[in-house]
Design a protein around this motif. Structure first.
Motif, PDB file in Angstrom:
ATOM      1  N   ILE A 133      -1.120  17.446  62.902  1.00  0.00           N
ATOM      2  CA  ILE A 133      -2.312  16.837  62.185  1.00  0.00           C
ATOM      3  C   ILE A 133      -2.106  16.107  60.767  1.00  0.00           C
ATOM      4  O   ILE A 133      -2.557  15.001  60.512  1.00  0.00           O
ATOM      5  N   ASP A 134      -1.260  16.827  60.002  1.00  0.00           N
ATOM      6  CA  ASP A 134      -0.782  16.070  58.856  1.00  0.00           C
ATOM      7  C   ASP A 134      -0.290  14.886  59.134  1.00  0.00           C
ATOM      8  O   ASP A 134      -0.269  13.892  58.266  1.00  0.00           O
ATOM      9  N   ARG A 135       0.612  15.037  60.123  1.00  0.00           N
ATOM     10  CA  ARG A 135       1.681  13.825  60.293  1.00  0.00           C
ATOM     11  C   ARG A 135       0.672  12.584  60.841  1.00  0.00           C
ATOM     12  O   ARG A 135       0.633  11.487  60.452  1.00  0.00           O
ATOM     13  N   ALA A 136      -0.181  12.855  61.807  1.00  0.00           N
ATOM     14  CA  ALA A 136      -1.350  11.961  62.136  1.00  0.00           C
ATOM     15  C   ALA A 136      -2.228  11.393  61.085  1.00  0.00           C
ATOM     16  O   ALA A 136      -2.289  10.173  61.028  1.00  0.00           O
ATOM     17  N   ARG A 137      -2.494  12.216  60.240  1.00  0.00           N
ATOM     18  CA  ARG A 137      -3.486  11.820  59.228  1.00  0.00           C
ATOM     19  C   ARG A 137      -2.606  10.791  58.205  1.00  0.00           C
ATOM     20  O   ARG A 137      -3.245   9.688  57.879  1.00  0.00           O
ATOM     21  N   ALA A 138      -1.452  11.287  57.943  1.00  0.00           N
ATOM     22  CA  ALA A 138      -0.615  10.402  57.019  1.00  0.00           C
ATOM     23  C   ALA A 138      -0.436   9.020  57.707  1.00  0.00           C
ATOM     24  O   ALA A 138      -0.380   8.030  57.034  1.00  0.00           O
ATOM     25  N   GLU A 139      -0.116   9.118  59.056  1.00  0.00           N
ATOM     26  CA  GLU A 139       0.056   7.550  59.941  1.00  0.00           C
ATOM     27  C   GLU A 139      -1.294   6.571  59.814  1.00  0.00           C
ATOM     28  O   GLU A 139      -1.043   5.577  59.651  1.00  0.00           O
ATOM     29  N   MET A 140      -2.392   7.374  59.865  1.00  0.00           N
ATOM     30  CA  MET A 140      -3.632   6.636  59.768  1.00  0.00           C
ATOM     31  C   MET A 140      -4.033   6.271  58.338  1.00  0.00           C
ATOM     32  O   MET A 140      -4.250   4.976  58.206  1.00  0.00           O
ATOM     33  N   GLU A 141      -3.355   6.809  57.332  1.00  0.00           N
ATOM     34  CA  GLU A 141      -3.572   6.158  55.832  1.00  0.00           C
ATOM     35  C   GLU A 141      -2.738   5.224  55.774  1.00  0.00           C
ATOM     36  O   GLU A 141      -3.014   4.272  55.049  1.00  0.00           O
ATOM     37  N   LYS A 142      -1.584   5.007  56.519  1.00  0.00           N
ATOM     38  CA  LYS A 142      -0.455   3.871  56.155  1.00  0.00           C
ATOM     39  C   LYS A 142      -1.157   2.807  57.000  1.00  0.00           C
ATOM     40  O   LYS A 142      -0.989   1.577  56.429  1.00  0.00           O
ATOM     41  N   ALA A 143      -1.791   2.890  58.022  1.00  0.00           N
ATOM     42  CA  ALA A 143      -2.425   1.646  58.794  1.00  0.00           C
ATOM     43  C   ALA A 143      -3.778   0.791  57.858  1.00  0.00           C
ATOM     44  O   ALA A 143      -4.265   1.205  57.181  1.00  0.00           O
TER      45      ALA A 143
END
Length: 143
Positions: A133-143
């Motif tokens: 979940i943390d990785r997915a959230r970090a990837e969404m914030e980069k986009a």
């Protein structure tokens, strides 16, 4: 009726009274020896119940925080501040044994009678779901 908590009776089939729980549970007695471990905890630590019982909690569950500090030394459950009743959840890493490197979410309860520690109950959960979940959230914030 309000009174002193009594743990469930030991089962005769070499199982833990906590086996029905989805999370891992280890229980240590007042001297720090493991007096119970459920199947989930044994699986997370890649050990057998029989191999954990009677051994030191620190030996069965060697943990360090994200800075590499020994969690047992920092929290000192058997010699620290006697008014503590709970340990909030921490992300910790197993530092030795078959599960070395495994990241766990760990929380604990200090069970006291007349201010004296009689049991230390540790709950364990794999951090894998939270890590995803943390990785997915970090990837969404980069986009």
């Amino acid at each position: 009726m309000i009174g002193t908590y009594r743990p469930p009776p030991a089962r005769e089939d070499d199982a833990s009274s906590y086996d029905e729980l989805p999370d891992g549970v280890l229980v240590a007695g007042p001297a720090g020896e493991v007096i119970d471990i459920n199947q989930a905890a044994a699986a997370l630590l890649r050990t057998r119940r029989a191999d954990a019982l009677g051994r030191s909690l620190e030996e069965v569950l060697p943990l360090a925080d994200s800075s590499g500090r020994d969690w047992w030394h920092c929290t000192d459950p058997f010699g620290g501040l006697a008014i503590r009743t709970r340990q909030p959840e921490y992300l910790l890493t197993v530092t030795a044994g078959p599960a070395e490197g495994t990241r766990l979410l760990v929380t604990a309860r200090f069970v006291r009678e007349d201010g004296k520690l009689v049991r230390f109950v540790v709950s364990l959960r794999s951090s894998q779901a939270r890590d995803r979940i943390d990785r997915a959230r970090a990837e969404m914030e980069k986009a």
